[in-house]
Design an enzyme around this catalytic site. Structure first.
Site, PDB file in Angstrom:
ATOM      1  N   VAL A 282      19.324  62.799  72.208  1.00 52.65           N
ATOM      2  CA  VAL A 282      19.994  62.171  71.059  1.00 52.65           C
ATOM      3  C   VAL A 282      19.094  61.137  70.388  1.00 52.65           C
ATOM      4  CG1 VAL A 282      22.338  62.580  71.917  1.00 52.65           C
ATOM      5  CG2 VAL A 282      21.107  60.512  72.622  1.00 52.65           C
ATOM      6  N   ASP A 324       5.172  55.583  67.565  1.00 50.39           N
ATOM      7  CA  ASP A 324       6.637  55.598  67.721  1.00 50.39           C
ATOM      8  C   ASP A 324       7.247  54.201  67.750  1.00 50.39           C
ATOM      9  OD1 ASP A 324       6.438  58.328  67.921  1.00 50.39           O
ATOM     10  OD2 ASP A 324       7.451  58.490  69.864  1.00 50.39           O
ATOM     11  N   HIS A 456      -6.385  89.057  52.305  1.00 49.73           N
ATOM     12  CA  HIS A 456      -5.385  90.112  52.466  1.00 49.73           C
ATOM     13  C   HIS A 456      -5.757  91.007  53.638  1.00 49.73           C
ATOM     14  CE1 HIS A 456      -2.487  93.221  51.468  1.00 49.73           C
ATOM     15  NE2 HIS A 456      -3.467  94.115  51.668  1.00 49.73           N
TER      16      HIS A 456
END
Ligand code: FAD
Ligand code: NAI
Length: 477
Positions: A282, A324, A456
């Site tokens: 959470v 963080d 490609h």
């Protein structure tokens, strides 16, 4: 006599160890304080990312994807495999070997760059001409002097009141990455990034997975078109049972009987979920406890994040904070880039980080990746946009590798054509998104992508076709 360093970094996760490497490269006498101990009790560099985050989760995601591929997805190639089996023990041993290799790699970088690894947890204890930092290791505490400090103490899992995490029956990310076998019934609280990634791992390995999410919308941070496709893939195709808009009530857990979760569903009815193991995912909270912020007057906000400006400067002179433990997305690459930025600012350089160009990647199957604004976000900000979308289901390369699910969506400014966001859902979205990041960093337009030759057959041709489709002129549709 206390040791003195030019730069002391507190924490050796991706924010801290990269900051230390860059500071050392720039000629500073650098130390990094880190006291992380792994499950075997060994000191380890690398923080959450290397030990219990990005690296082990991606290893398990890859192993479980291989199993799913061999079990269910090779038939269209004309390959039949019978009797595929999983040995979770070996899977975990492979994961551990990767983690060890990466952790040792950081030790090597420290030696190569002559960075002193001070083993223990660091806390500010005073300041004057320099900052005084106590390093508490197993052999006692020493105090060092630092001219500059970069705080990179990271984050830890948020737990819910009344739900005790023992990392055996009720787990956060640490326990959920270490199961010895797939639980028969796995409950997850939180349909965010960890819930979806780790829920996917254990579903592929045989668990019945039920995810309980508080919000009424699924993947609210994503463009709505992507969230809608992801919902279809995860629930209808893959069988993840995701229940939105729930309110978690009483949770009882015991090793023998498992976990009983009482909750209220989106219609307000009382429900109960029984499972063998529960993952609580959470969100995460910053690590500032015990840092001694108060001892030097370092400003920390009400949620525990260190307050910084756009250049990771704290309120204290010569003290920076990254990763963080500060505002912004909790992502390893964001932490790393802030670490570099802080070290370069200390060296008097003028680095800059464009937070609008930081990509997000969710490593589910298919992967989800985006950068910049969603269509809904841009509109909510009053920006007139045009969008172009193109599916992988008509791309030759995607068909060749049997990965036809998903699409690319480009959001461009209606007036200037500047790319404001790119959103991808596809098995290889993590690699393809970088074209969107580069375009946005160079302030490119959808016309720029549309004019560039793409090899490609490649998956990147879908990006070009989506760019062409911003002006409704895709060539292969
Ligand atoms: P951390 O990695 O948390 O490191 C901080 C370090 O500081 C720790 O080692 C800690 O021991 C140390 N520390 C704390 N306090 C002190 C102190 N007082 N003294 C000394 N040391 C201290 N991000 C991605 O970009 N991609 C992914 O795929 C991804 N997957 C993830 C999967 C999981 C399960 C989890 C939990 C996270 C994941 N993340 C991912 C997020 C990523 O791990 C974090 O954003 C990243 O680790 C933050 O780096 P950091 O350096 O700020 O902090
Ligand atoms: P998250 O923020 O991604 O998701 C948490 C979810 O839990 C949200 O949807 C939230 O609404 C829900 N929630 C909160 N409280 C709740 C409650 N009481 N009941 C039910 N649901 C509730 O957090 P998560 O998954 O824990 O991950 C933490 C962070 O780690 C991520 O946000 C991300 O920054 C980082 N991460 C990144 C990864 C990547 O880049 N691929 C992988 C894993 C983690």
């Amino acid at each position: 006599m206390a040791q003195t360093f030019d730069v002391v970094v507190i924490g050796a996760g991706p924010g801290g160890y990269i900051a230390a490497v860059r500071a050392a490269q720039l000629g500073f006498k650098t130390a990094c304080i880190e006291g992380w101990k792994n499950a075997k009790g060994e000191l380890a560099l690398g923080g959450t990312c290397l030990n219990v985050g990005c690296i082990p989760s991606k290893a398990l995601l890859a192993s479980s994807e291989e199993y799913e591929k061999v079990s269910h997805h090779l038939e269209p190639h004309g390959i039949t495999v019978s009797g595929a089996k999983v040995d979770v023990g070996r899977m975990q041993a492979r994961k551990e070997a990767i983690v060890t290799k990466m952790v040792k790699g950081v030790e090597y970088l420290f030696k190569k760059n002559k960075i002193a690894w001070l083993q223990g947890f660091g806390s500010f204890v005073g300041s004057g001409d320099t900052y005084k930092i106590a390093v508490g290791g197993s052999s006692g505490s020493e105090t060092i002097d630092a001219k500059y400090v970069i705080v990179a103490t990271g984050s830890k899992a948020r737990h819910l009141p009344g739900i005790a995490v023992d990392n055996e029956t009720v787990c956060d990310n640490e326990g959920a990455l270490a199961f010895g076998a797939a639980p028969k019934r796995l409950g997850v609280i939180g349909a965010g990034v960890i819930g979806l990634e780790l829920g996917s791992v254990w579903r592929r390995l045989g668990s019945e997975v039920t995810i309980l999410e508080a919000l009424p919308n699924f993947l609210g941070a994503c463009d709505e078109a992507i969230a809608k496709e992801a919902w279809k893939q995860f629930t209808k195709t893959q069988g993840l049972d995701i229940r939105l808009g729930v309110k978690i009530g009483k949770v009882t857990a015991a090793k023998k009987t498992g976990v009983a979760i009482e909750y209220t569903d989106s219609a307000g009815a009382a429900q109960k979920l029984d499972c063998d193991k529960l993952i609580v995912s959470v969100g995460r909270v910053p690590n500032t406890d015990g840092l001694g912020a108060g001892a030097v007057g370092l400003k920390v906000d009400a949620r525990g994040f260190i307050e910084v400006d756009d250049h990771c400067r704290t309120n204290l002179p010569n003290v920076f904070a990254v990763g963080d433990v500060v505002r912004g997305p909790m992502l390893a690459h964001k932490a790393e880039d802030e670490g570099v930025l802080a070290a370069e600012l200390i060296a008097g350089q003028k680095p800059h980080l464009d937070y609008n160009c930081i990509p997000w990647i969710i490593y589910t199957s298919p992967e989800i990746a985006w950068v910049g604004k969603s269509e809904q976000q841009a509109k909510a900000e009053g920006i007139a946009v045009k969008t172009g979308q193109f599916p992988f289901s008509i791309n030759g390369r995607a068909l060749g590798i049997n990965e036809p699910v998903g699409f690319v969506k480009i959001v461009a400014d209606a007036a200037t054509d500047r790319v404001l966001g790119m959103h991808i859902i596809h098995a290889h979205a993590s690699d393809i998104i970088q074209e969107g990041v580069t375009t946005m960093e160079f302030a490119g337009a959808s016309e720029d992508i549309a004019r560039i030759t793409h090899g490609h057959p490649t998956l990147s041709e879908v990006v070009r076709e989506a760019a062409l489709n911003v002006d409704k002129r895709a060539l292969n549709m």
